[in-house]
Design a protein around this motif. Structure first.
Motif, mmCIF file in Angstrom:
data_model
loop_
_atom_site.group_PDB
_atom_site.id
_atom_site.type_symbol
_atom_site.label_atom_id
_atom_site.label_comp_id
_atom_site.label_asym_id
_atom_site.label_seq_id
_atom_site.Cartn_x
_atom_site.Cartn_y
_atom_site.Cartn_z
ATOM 1 N N LEU A 73 -0.975 61.234 70.651
ATOM 2 C CA LEU A 73 -0.314 60.010 71.081
ATOM 3 C C LEU A 73 -1.074 58.770 70.619
ATOM 4 O O LEU A 73 -0.484 57.829 70.061
ATOM 5 N N ARG A 78 0.811 56.185 67.954
ATOM 6 C CA ARG A 78 0.585 54.756 68.211
ATOM 7 C C ARG A 78 0.705 53.918 66.943
ATOM 8 O O ARG A 78 1.116 52.754 66.994
ATOM 9 N N TYR A 89 6.002 55.722 76.034
ATOM 10 C CA TYR A 89 5.520 57.065 75.733
ATOM 11 C C TYR A 89 4.276 57.385 76.563
ATOM 12 O O TYR A 89 4.138 58.479 77.126
ATOM 13 N N GLU A 90 3.346 56.417 76.626
ATOM 14 C CA GLU A 90 2.107 56.629 77.360
ATOM 15 C C GLU A 90 2.385 56.809 78.847
ATOM 16 O O GLU A 90 1.737 57.611 79.519
ATOM 17 N N PHE A 93 3.530 60.361 79.299
ATOM 18 C CA PHE A 93 2.399 61.277 79.176
ATOM 19 C C PHE A 93 1.525 61.236 80.434
ATOM 20 O O PHE A 93 1.165 62.278 80.995
ATOM 21 N N ILE A 138 9.844 63.545 74.442
ATOM 22 C CA ILE A 138 8.451 63.346 74.036
ATOM 23 C C ILE A 138 7.764 64.692 73.788
ATOM 24 O O ILE A 138 7.044 64.863 72.792
ATOM 25 N N PHE A 142 6.146 66.149 70.285
ATOM 26 C CA PHE A 142 4.761 66.619 70.185
ATOM 27 C C PHE A 142 4.688 68.058 69.679
ATOM 28 O O PHE A 142 3.875 68.384 68.804
#
Length: 386
Positions: A73, A78, A89-90, A93, A138, A142
Motif C-alpha cells: 500500500l 501510494r 485505501y489506507e 486497510f 482492495i 492486493f
C-alpha cells in the motif's frame, strides 16, 4: 586473472548477492542471499529464483498478509493514486485488515473460505453490502499483486460472494420539490451556502466541483462553465502523523472534466458572490489569503472551504427556510430529474452530470426514467383512442 569474490564460508570464497522479498510478521524485511563462484553466477541464481517465483514454482513461506499488504500500500499503490484515494485505501486497510482474523495468516495459506467467513462475519456485525464490496475490491487488488509476484499460485478472491447482495436495493434518490427550490431562490438569506446551492441545482455539479470553480472557468462570452478541478478533503499520512488537508485537484475521472451550459439566471448569482468577496477583502485587509484569489467560493478570509463543513451550514439553511432536510447531493439529483422531465435525452444528461458511463445514469435514475416511460405509454393510449 583472479575471480572477484566478496564472501567467505569455511575458508572458501564466494560472491554473494541479496534481495528483499517482502516483510515478516514483525515488519522486518525478508532478505535472501545467493552465492556463486563469481558475481555472474550469483546474480544468475537470483534471477532464476525471481523467475521461479513468477512462474509459481517457489512460494515464500513467511509472508503474512498484514505486513506485506501495508508495504504494498505504502510503497507501490501510494505512488499510483491521488492522496485522497490513498486516504480511503489506507482507512480500509487500517480498519479491516491490519488487525483482522486474516492479518497474520500466511498469504499462501489463505483460502476462499477464509475470506468468505470473514466477510460473512462483517455482514453479521452490521457492515453493509456496499461496504464489504469496497473492502473486497482492495483485497482483490492486493492479491492480484501477490499472484503477479509469485507469492500465491491463485487469487482466492475469485470465488467470493459478497454477503447481503440479495437484500441490497438501491434507494430511490431524494429530490427537492419546485416549491422548495423557489423558496431557496427567492430567500433573502445572506449565507454563502444558499448561493452554492443555487449553482448546484442549476448545473447538476457535485459539491467539490462547485467549490473548485475559479473565475476564469465562467465563460460569459460563450455562456459556458468549464469544470476541470475540485476541492478535495482528505487525511495526509506520514508514519503515525495524520493531518486533515484540503486541496484543489483534478476530478476523479476524465468524464468529470467537462463543459456545460451557463444558465443566464446564474449570472446575477456570480455577481453577488463577487460583491461579497470584495467586501470580505476590504474587511480582512492584509490577512485575506491571496493563494486562492481566483477561486469563486471561499471562506470570509479567502481560504478554501471544506466540502464536509458545508453539511452543518446546509442543515441550518434548510431549517431557517422551513424545508425538510435532504442531503446537499439531492440538489444534483433534482437537476437530473428535472432534465428528464423536460425530455432531455439520457445520453445528454449523462454527459452534463459527468458520469463515466450512460449505465451509471440509467441505474441511478431508474425510477425517473420509468415514470417518463409510463408517460409515453399514456400518449400512445391517447393516440389509439383518436
Amino acid at each position: 586473472m583472479a575471480v572477484k569474490t566478496n564472501y567467505s564460508i569455511n575458508g572458501k570464497n564466494y560472491f554473494r548477492v541479496s534481495a528483499s522479498f517482502g516483510r515478516d510478521s514483525n515488519g522486518k524485511l525478508i532478505r535472501k542471499y545467493f552465492y556463486g563462484k563469481s558475481e555472474k553466477e550469483a546474480k544468475k541464481k537470483l534471477e532464476e529464483y525471481k523467475e521461479s517465483l513468477k512462474r509459481g514454482l517457489v512460494v515464500d513461506k513467511n509472508l503474512y498478509l498484514s505486513p506485506i499488504m501495508e508495504q504494498w500500500l505504502y510503497e507501490i499503490v501510494r505512488n499510483k493514486i491521488k492522496a485522497s484515494t490513498f486516504d480511503r485505501y489506507e482507512d480500509i486497510f487500517r480498519n479491516y485488515f491490519k488487525a483482522s482474523s486474516l492479518s497474520y495468516k500466511l498469504i499462501k495459506d489463505i483460502k476462499s473460505i477464509d475470506i468468505q467467513k470473514y466477510y460473512n462475519d462483517l455482514y453479521k456485525s452490521g457492515k453493509s453490502y456496499s461496504r464489504i464490496k469496497s473492502i473486497n475490491k482492495i483485497l482483490n487488488y492486493f492479491l492480484n499483486y501477490c499472484f503477479a509476484e509469485g507469492y500465491i499460485l491463485r487469487n482466492p478472491c475469485l470465488n467470493i460472494t459478497i454477503p447481503g447482495k440479495n437484500n441490497f436495493t438501491s434507494k430511490e434518490v431524494e429530490v427537492f420539490s419546485r416549491d422548495e427550490l423557489r423558496t431557496i431562490i427567492q430567500s433573502n438569506d445572506k449565507a454563502l451556502i444558499r448561493l452554492i446551492a443555487i449553482v448546484s441545482f442549476s448545473t447538476g455539479m457535485r459539491i467539490g466541483e462547485v467549490l473548485g470553480l475559479s473565475w476564469n472557468d465562467i465563460d460569459y462570452k460563450e455562456n459556458q462553465i468549464h469544470i476541470n478541478k475540485i476541492v478535495a478533503c482528505y487525511t495526509e499520512i506520514y508514519g503515525d502523523i495524520r493531518k486533515k488537508v484540503k486541496v484543489i485537484q483534478a476530478p476523479k475521472t476524465k468524464s468529470s472534466i467537462r463543459t456545460i451550459p451557463l444558465p443566464t439566471t446564474l449570472i446575477p448569482v456570480f455577481e453577488e458572490v463577487k460583491r461579497t468577496q470584495n467586501i470580505n477583502k476590504l474587511k480582512c485587509g492584509s490577512s485575506y489569503k491571496k493563494e486562492y484569489k481566483n477561486q469563486i467560493f471561499l471562506t470570509e478570509d479567502g481560504n478554501l472551504i471544506y466540502p464536509t463543513n458545508l453539511t452543518h451550514s446546509w442543515k441550518l439553511l434548510l431549517k431557517r427556510l422551513d424545508i425538510p432536510y435532504k442531503k446537499f447531493h439531492s440538489l444534483r439529483h433534482t437537476y437530473a430529474t428535472m432534465q428528464f422531465e423536460a425530455n432531455v435525452p439520457l445520453k445528454t444528461v449523462s454527459v452534463l452530470l459527468g458520469h463515466a458511463s450512460i449505465d451509471i445514469t440509467a441505474d441511478t435514475y431508474t425510477h425517473v426514467l420509468k415514470k417518463e416511460k409510463n408517460k409515453s405509454a399514456d400518449i400512445i393510449s391517447v393516440l389509439k383512442m383518436c
